[in-house]
Enzyme design. Structure first.
Site, PDB file in Angstrom:
ATOM      1  N   SER A 245       0.824  -1.216   0.000  1.00 27.46           N
ATOM      2  CA  SER A 245       0.000   0.000   0.000  1.00 27.46           C
ATOM      3  C   SER A 245       0.853   1.259   0.000  1.00 27.46           C
ATOM      4  CB  SER A 245      -0.899   0.026   1.245  1.00 27.46           C
ATOM      5  OG  SER A 245      -1.810  -1.057   1.251  1.00 27.46           O
ATOM      6  N   ILE A 246       0.377   2.295  -0.683  1.00 29.26           N
ATOM      7  CA  ILE A 246       1.061   3.601  -0.619  1.00 29.26           C
ATOM      8  C   ILE A 246       1.070   4.077   0.830  1.00 29.26           C
ATOM      9  CG2 ILE A 246       0.824   6.028  -1.259  1.00 29.26           C
ATOM     10  CD1 ILE A 246      -0.051   5.089  -4.043  1.00 29.26           C
TER      11      ILE A 246
ATOM     12  N   GLN B  34     -10.066  -1.422   6.750  1.00 32.33           N
ATOM     13  CA  GLN B  34     -11.434  -1.663   6.272  1.00 32.33           C
ATOM     14  C   GLN B  34     -11.821  -3.110   6.537  1.00 32.33           C
ATOM     15  OE1 GLN B  34     -11.791  -1.668   2.036  1.00 32.33           O
ATOM     16  NE2 GLN B  34     -13.997  -1.603   2.027  1.00 32.33           N
TER      17      GLN B  34
ATOM     18  N   ASP C 170     -15.083   1.811   8.000  1.00 35.96           N
ATOM     19  CA  ASP C 170     -15.599   1.802   6.629  1.00 35.96           C
ATOM     20  C   ASP C 170     -16.070   3.222   6.351  1.00 35.96           C
ATOM     21  OD1 ASP C 170     -18.052  -0.131   4.726  1.00 35.96           O
ATOM     22  OD2 ASP C 170     -17.110   1.803   4.343  1.00 35.96           O
TER      23      ASP C 170
ATOM     24  N   ILE D 246      -7.292   6.286   0.462  1.00 32.56           N
ATOM     25  CA  ILE D 246      -8.475   5.468   0.203  1.00 32.56           C
ATOM     26  C   ILE D 246      -9.098   5.868  -1.125  1.00 32.56           C
ATOM     27  CG2 ILE D 246     -10.867   5.105   0.960  1.00 32.56           C
ATOM     28  CD1 ILE D 246      -9.784   5.312   3.869  1.00 32.56           C
TER      29      ILE D 246
ATOM     30  N   TYR E  40      -9.325   4.803 -16.656  1.00 32.35           N
ATOM     31  CA  TYR E  40      -9.412   5.289 -15.274  1.00 32.35           C
ATOM     32  C   TYR E  40     -10.824   5.822 -15.007  1.00 32.35           C
ATOM     33  CZ  TYR E  40      -7.588   7.002 -10.838  1.00 32.35           C
ATOM     34  OH  TYR E  40      -7.357   7.206  -9.502  1.00 32.35           O
TER      35      TYR E  40
ATOM     36  N   LYS F 260     -11.199  11.851  -8.749  1.00 32.05           N
ATOM     37  CA  LYS F 260      -9.940  12.474  -8.311  1.00 32.05           C
ATOM     38  C   LYS F 260      -9.925  13.970  -8.642  1.00 32.05           C
ATOM     39  CE  LYS F 260      -7.781   8.829  -6.598  1.00 32.05           C
ATOM     40  NZ  LYS F 260      -7.597   8.670  -5.135  1.00 32.05           N
TER      41      LYS F 260
ATOM     42  N   THR G  70       0.002  -1.854  -6.490  1.00 29.66           N
ATOM     43  CA  THR G  70      -0.590  -2.127  -5.180  1.00 29.66           C
ATOM     44  C   THR G  70      -1.809  -3.019  -5.373  1.00 29.66           C
ATOM     45  OG1 THR G  70      -2.108  -0.276  -5.390  1.00 29.66           O
ATOM     46  CG2 THR G  70       0.049   0.189  -4.395  1.00 29.66           C
ATOM     47  N   LEU G  71      -2.468  -3.335  -4.263  1.00 26.87           N
ATOM     48  CA  LEU G  71      -3.686  -4.161  -4.347  1.00 26.87           C
ATOM     49  C   LEU G  71      -4.723  -3.468  -5.244  1.00 26.87           C
ATOM     50  CD1 LEU G  71      -5.007  -6.721  -3.159  1.00 26.87           C
ATOM     51  CD2 LEU G  71      -5.915  -5.289  -1.312  1.00 26.87           C
TER      52      LEU G  71
HETATM   53  N1  LIG Z   1      -1.436   2.525  -6.895  1.00 25.99           N
HETATM   54  C1  LIG Z   1      -1.453   3.565  -7.733  1.00 25.99           C
HETATM   55  O1  LIG Z   1      -1.034   3.482  -8.903  1.00 25.99           O
HETATM   56  C2  LIG Z   1      -1.992   4.899  -7.289  1.00 25.99           C
HETATM   57  C3  LIG Z   1      -1.539   6.052  -7.950  1.00 25.99           C
HETATM   58  C4  LIG Z   1      -2.062   7.307  -7.530  1.00 25.99           C
HETATM   59  C5  LIG Z   1      -2.976   7.374  -6.499  1.00 25.99           C
HETATM   60  N2  LIG Z   1      -3.379   6.234  -5.886  1.00 25.99           N
HETATM   61  C6  LIG Z   1      -4.328   6.357  -4.753  1.00 25.99           C
HETATM   62  O2  LIG Z   1      -3.623   5.983  -3.566  1.00 25.99           O
HETATM   63  C7  LIG Z   1      -4.586   5.611  -2.562  1.00 25.99           C
HETATM   64  C8  LIG Z   1      -4.150   4.287  -1.921  1.00 25.99           C
HETATM   65  O3  LIG Z   1      -4.307   3.252  -2.874  1.00 25.99           O
HETATM   66  P1  LIG Z   1      -3.149   2.118  -3.058  1.00 25.99           P
HETATM   67  O4  LIG Z   1      -2.708   2.176  -4.465  1.00 25.99           O
HETATM   68  O5  LIG Z   1      -2.173   2.218  -1.933  1.00 25.99           O
HETATM   69  O6  LIG Z   1      -3.970   0.755  -2.958  1.00 25.99           O
HETATM   70  P2  LIG Z   1      -4.439  -0.089  -1.687  1.00 25.99           P
HETATM   71  O7  LIG Z   1      -5.433  -1.077  -2.202  1.00 25.99           O
HETATM   72  O8  LIG Z   1      -3.240  -0.593  -0.931  1.00 25.99           O
HETATM   73  O9  LIG Z   1      -5.179   0.993  -0.757  1.00 25.99           O
HETATM   74  C9  LIG Z   1      -6.516   1.343  -0.991  1.00 25.99           C
HETATM   75  C10 LIG Z   1      -7.174   1.344   0.365  1.00 25.99           C
HETATM   76  O10 LIG Z   1      -8.512   1.864   0.276  1.00 25.99           O
HETATM   77  C11 LIG Z   1      -9.235   1.194   1.287  1.00 25.99           C
HETATM   78  N3  LIG Z   1     -10.682   1.328   1.125  1.00 25.99           N
HETATM   79  C12 LIG Z   1     -11.429   1.088   0.004  1.00 25.99           C
HETATM   80  N4  LIG Z   1     -12.728   1.267   0.279  1.00 25.99           N
HETATM   81  C13 LIG Z   1     -12.817   1.640   1.603  1.00 25.99           C
HETATM   82  C14 LIG Z   1     -13.874   1.948   2.476  1.00 25.99           C
HETATM   83  N5  LIG Z   1     -15.157   1.903   2.066  1.00 25.99           N
HETATM   84  N6  LIG Z   1     -13.577   2.266   3.767  1.00 25.99           N
HETATM   85  C15 LIG Z   1     -12.300   2.304   4.198  1.00 25.99           C
HETATM   86  N7  LIG Z   1     -11.231   2.013   3.420  1.00 25.99           N
HETATM   87  C16 LIG Z   1     -11.511   1.680   2.131  1.00 25.99           C
HETATM   88  C17 LIG Z   1      -8.784  -0.245   1.156  1.00 25.99           C
HETATM   89  O11 LIG Z   1      -9.097  -0.986   2.317  1.00 25.99           O
HETATM   90  C18 LIG Z   1      -7.275  -0.060   0.977  1.00 25.99           C
HETATM   91  O12 LIG Z   1      -6.639  -0.093   2.237  1.00 25.99           O
HETATM   92  C19 LIG Z   1      -5.944   5.561  -3.278  1.00 25.99           C
HETATM   93  O13 LIG Z   1      -6.614   6.797  -3.060  1.00 25.99           O
HETATM   94  C20 LIG Z   1      -5.564   5.489  -4.755  1.00 25.99           C
HETATM   95  O14 LIG Z   1      -6.589   6.041  -5.579  1.00 25.99           O
HETATM   96  C21 LIG Z   1      -2.910   4.983  -6.240  1.00 25.99           C
HETATM   97  C1  LIG Z   2      -3.040   3.840 -12.632  1.00 28.56           C
HETATM   98  C2  LIG Z   2      -4.373   3.172 -12.420  1.00 28.56           C
HETATM   99  C3  LIG Z   2      -4.907   2.728 -11.222  1.00 28.56           C
HETATM  100  C4  LIG Z   2      -4.293   2.839  -9.854  1.00 28.56           C
HETATM  101  N1  LIG Z   2      -4.862   4.063  -9.271  1.00 28.56           N
HETATM  102  C5  LIG Z   2      -4.283   5.321  -9.710  1.00 28.56           C
HETATM  103  C6  LIG Z   2      -5.972   4.073  -8.442  1.00 28.56           C
HETATM  104  O1  LIG Z   2      -6.392   5.133  -8.040  1.00 28.56           O
HETATM  105  C7  LIG Z   2      -6.690   2.792  -8.050  1.00 28.56           C
HETATM  106  C8  LIG Z   2      -8.166   2.994  -8.408  1.00 28.56           C
HETATM  107  C9  LIG Z   2      -9.017   1.807  -8.125  1.00 28.56           C
HETATM  108  C10 LIG Z   2     -10.265   2.034  -7.588  1.00 28.56           C
HETATM  109  N2  LIG Z   2     -11.133   1.008  -7.369  1.00 28.56           N
HETATM  110  C11 LIG Z   2     -10.757  -0.259  -7.632  1.00 28.56           C
HETATM  111  C12 LIG Z   2      -9.497  -0.542  -8.182  1.00 28.56           C
HETATM  112  C13 LIG Z   2      -8.591   0.508  -8.428  1.00 28.56           C
HETATM  113  C14 LIG Z   2      -9.155  -1.960  -8.511  1.00 28.56           C
HETATM  114  C15 LIG Z   2      -9.823  -2.926  -7.551  1.00 28.56           C
HETATM  115  C16 LIG Z   2     -11.269  -2.587  -7.364  1.00 28.56           C
HETATM  116  O2  LIG Z   2     -12.102  -3.483  -7.154  1.00 28.56           O
HETATM  117  N3  LIG Z   2     -11.652  -1.289  -7.373  1.00 28.56           N
HETATM  118  O3  LIG Z   2      -6.152   2.198 -11.368  1.00 28.56           O
HETATM  119  C17 LIG Z   2      -6.430   2.247 -12.724  1.00 28.56           C
HETATM  120  C18 LIG Z   2      -7.565   1.806 -13.403  1.00 28.56           C
HETATM  121  C19 LIG Z   2      -7.601   1.993 -14.788  1.00 28.56           C
HETATM  122  C20 LIG Z   2      -6.533   2.600 -15.460  1.00 28.56           C
HETATM  123  C21 LIG Z   2      -5.401   3.039 -14.790  1.00 28.56           C
HETATM  124  C22 LIG Z   2      -5.353   2.849 -13.396  1.00 28.56           C
END
Ligand SMILES: NC(=O)c1ccc[n+]([C@@H]2O[C@H](COP(=O)([O-])OP(=O)(O)OC[C@H]3O[C@@H](n4cnc5c(N)ncnc54)[C@H](O)[C@@H]3O)[C@@H](O)[C@H]2O)c1
Ligand SMILES: Cc1c(CN(C)C(=O)CCc2cnc3c(c2)CCC(=O)N3)oc2ccccc12
Length: 263
Positions: free
Chosen positions: A19-20, A40, A64, A92, A155, A162, A193-194
């Site tokens: 996770s980030i 969560q 949640d 989140i 996306y 966002k 990440t997940l």
């Molecule tokens: N991974 C990427 O490429 C990327 C890039 C830019 C921004 N982000 C953003 O970074 C943040 C963290 O995502 P990540 O990539 O670390 O993935 P992650 O799956 O590790 O974290 C996402 C978290 O959101 C939580 N979540 C979802 N629904 C929820 C709810 N109803 N209540 C409480 N928690 C809830 C999940 O439990 C999880 O811990 C997100 O906002 C994502 O949009 C991700």
């Molecule tokens: C980058 C990138 C991401 C990573 N990112 C920036 C994100 O913000 C994650 C967004 C996300 C939100 N909801 C869900 C999932 C991803 C996958 C699992 C699920 O069940 N629901 O997600 C994408 C989805 C489509 C295209 C690019 C991207």
């Protein structure tokens, strides 16, 4: 150099060590911060507990963010142990992954509302409660993505969310600025990440970023963590309402010269 010595804060959105939120937690703990975590659902508790313990934290609470009572429960659990907060991290975001492919135009009303609720409103809901625990000021951080600014394939509704999140950061910054509370966002490049798994062409997006970013590589959760440390510590004392890109510079490129092929 303990930039966060004597500082305590809440990190929301830790799911596992990819996770980030974990990159951010490690950077803050390395600089002396005391951390609380929300997770969560019970399924994640057993993954989060050992990670929190690894950096000396035993203050965990289920939350949640789609449930107001659950958010209230989180803050009352924190208030039992701590009189105030110095920072919060909101990492989140969620949408129905079936709608993170195909056309944005096909987004359903239900998923639109659920996505905005969890990915945008939850930061406002949490920020209001956290601000009430920051009598001496503080700093708040959320995570966004370039898909808010430019179309990124599939996306879709997360991009619209966002964009709303980044606007909400500016309004929250104005609301809380007079109380010495700063509110910022980090726009991170793609990280495996997940939340990234289960996305169809994620590997393709990672590769594209690697080839087209000025640094010619992707960023790590540790790099996002260090930029979060800057925004959450006194190093960022003059910064609020900002969306700070930690994306190897990808967002500045319109079109790159075709690199001379490696000879
Ligand atoms: N991974 C990427 O490429 C990327 C890039 C830019 C921004 N982000 C953003 O970074 C943040 C963290 O995502 P990540 O990539 O670390 O993935 P992650 O799956 O590790 O974290 C996402 C978290 O959101 C939580 N979540 C979802 N629904 C929820 C709810 N109803 N209540 C409480 N928690 C809830 C999940 O439990 C999880 O811990 C997100 O906002 C994502 O949009 C991700
Ligand atoms: C980058 C990138 C991401 C990573 N990112 C920036 C994100 O913000 C994650 C967004 C996300 C939100 N909801 C869900 C999932 C991803 C996958 C699992 C699920 O069940 N629901 O997600 C994408 C989805 C489509 C295209 C690019 C991207």
């Amino acid at each position: 150099m303990g930039l966060m010595k004597g500082r305590r804060g809440l990190i929301m959105g830790l799911a596992n060590d990819k996770s980030i939120a974990w990159g951010i937690a490690k950077a803050l703990a390395d600089h002396g911060a005391e951390l609380a975590f929300s997770y969560q659902g019970d399924a994640l508790k057993r993954r989060v507990e050992p990670l929190a313990a690894q950096i000396g934290s035993d203050l965990l609470a289920e939350c949640d963010v789609s449930d107001e009572a659950s958010i209230d429960g989180l803050f009352s659990t924190i208030a039992e142990r701590w009189d105030n907060l110095d920072f919060i991290v909101h990492a989140i975001g969620f949408s129905d992954k079936e709608q993170l492919r195909g056309r944005y135009a096909d987004t359903t009303r239900d998923n639109f509302l659920m996505t905005m609720d969890i990915s945008v409103y939850s930061f406002t809901a949490v920020a209001r409660r956290a601000a009430a625990m920051m009598p001496n000021g503080g700093s708040m951080l959320t995570l966004t993505y370039y898909g808010a600014e430019r179309v990124m394939p599939h996306y879709n509704v997360m991009g619209v969310a966002k964009a709303a999140l980044e606007a909400s950061v500016r309004y929250l910054a104005e609301d809380f600025g007079k109380d010495g509370i700063r509110v910022n966002a980090i726009s991170a490049g793609p990280i495996k990440t997940l939340a990234a798994s289960g996305i169809g062409d994620f590997r393709y997006i990672m590769k594209w970023n690697e080839l087209n970013s000025p640094l010619r590589r992707n960023v790590s959760q540790e790099e996002v963590g260090r930029s979060a440390l800057y925004l959450l510590s006194d190093l960022g004392s003059g910064v609020t309402g900002e969306t700070h890109h930690v994306d190897a510079g990808y967002h500045i490129v319109g079109m790159k010269a075709v690199d001379a092929p490696d000879i």
